[in-house]
Design a protein around this motif. Structure first.
Motif, PDB file in Angstrom:
ATOM      1  N   SER A 134      49.811  98.491 150.921  1.00 41.77           N
ATOM      2  CA  SER A 134      50.875  97.515 151.082  1.00 41.77           C
ATOM      3  C   SER A 134      50.665  96.713 152.359  1.00 41.77           C
ATOM      4  CB  SER A 134      52.242  98.200 151.097  1.00 41.77           C
ATOM      5  OG  SER A 134      52.276  99.174 152.115  1.00 41.77           O
ATOM      6  N   GLY A 192      54.081  93.131 150.358  1.00 40.17           N
ATOM      7  CA  GLY A 192      53.129  92.954 149.273  1.00 40.17           C
ATOM      8  C   GLY A 192      52.452  94.266 148.936  1.00 40.17           C
ATOM      9  N   TRP A 214      49.101  95.827 147.096  1.00 46.43           N
ATOM     10  CA  TRP A 214      47.778  95.412 146.629  1.00 46.43           C
ATOM     11  C   TRP A 214      47.054  96.541 145.913  1.00 46.43           C
ATOM     12  CZ3 TRP A 214      43.791  98.207 148.879  1.00 46.43           C
ATOM     13  CH2 TRP A 214      44.039  98.782 150.123  1.00 46.43           C
ATOM     14  N   LEU A 259      46.839  90.987 145.394  1.00 49.35           N
ATOM     15  CA  LEU A 259      48.236  91.419 145.315  1.00 49.35           C
ATOM     16  C   LEU A 259      48.649  91.673 143.876  1.00 49.35           C
ATOM     17  CD1 LEU A 259      50.085  89.131 147.876  1.00 49.35           C
ATOM     18  CD2 LEU A 259      49.361  91.496 148.154  1.00 49.35           C
ATOM     19  N   GLU A 265      54.923  91.288 144.995  1.00 39.69           N
ATOM     20  CA  GLU A 265      55.463  91.002 146.319  1.00 39.69           C
ATOM     21  C   GLU A 265      56.974  91.065 146.245  1.00 39.69           C
ATOM     22  OE1 GLU A 265      54.379  87.885 149.747  1.00 39.69           O
ATOM     23  OE2 GLU A 265      55.002  86.983 147.867  1.00 39.69           O
TER      24      GLU A 265
END
Length: 122
Positions: free
Chosen positions: A49, A64, A66, A87, A90
């Motif tokens: 994150s 976010g 990922w 990503l 979000e």
């Protein structure tokens, strides 16, 4: 967590601002927690994150999640290398919401996480 569908009447109750935002609801047999997947809901597995605050909006926190990180990504027009994140999702939130999220995670980690992930006060 218990995952059940709720009726439209229940949604108003679940989203109403009754001043108890700081209360952490813990599921039990007497008081289950109900959730509903909204349209376009998608579950993903996040490997990591990121947190970010924009200079022009210091009230909003961007969180976010990922799934993959690219190291040594060349930047166009510059003689620099960067790290790129792919990503998956979000979440935009206020600082108040971020604080409540921290309290929720702290509570959940203390109650359910393996010992090596719990906070040590020594």
């Amino acid at each position: 967590m218990v995952e059940n569908e709720t009726s439209d009447d229940d949604v108003d109750e679940l989203t109403a601002d009754d001043g108890e935002e700081d209360v952490i609801n813990v599921a039990s047999d007497d008081s289950p927690i109900l959730t509903r997947n909204e349209p376009e809901f998608r579950r993903f597995f996040a490997r990591g994150s990121l947190l970010r605050v924009q200079d022009y909006d210091d009230e909003t926190v961007q969180l976010g999640f990922w799934s993959f990180k690219d190291e040594e990504v060349p930047m166009e027009g510059e003689d620099k290398m960067a790290t790129g994140y792919r990503l998956e999702a979000e979440a935009m939130m206020t600082w108040s919401t971020a604080n409540r999220l921290r309290q929720l995670l702290d509570n959940y980690i203390e109650e359910h996480a393996p010992e090596e992930y719990r906070r040590r006060d020594d």
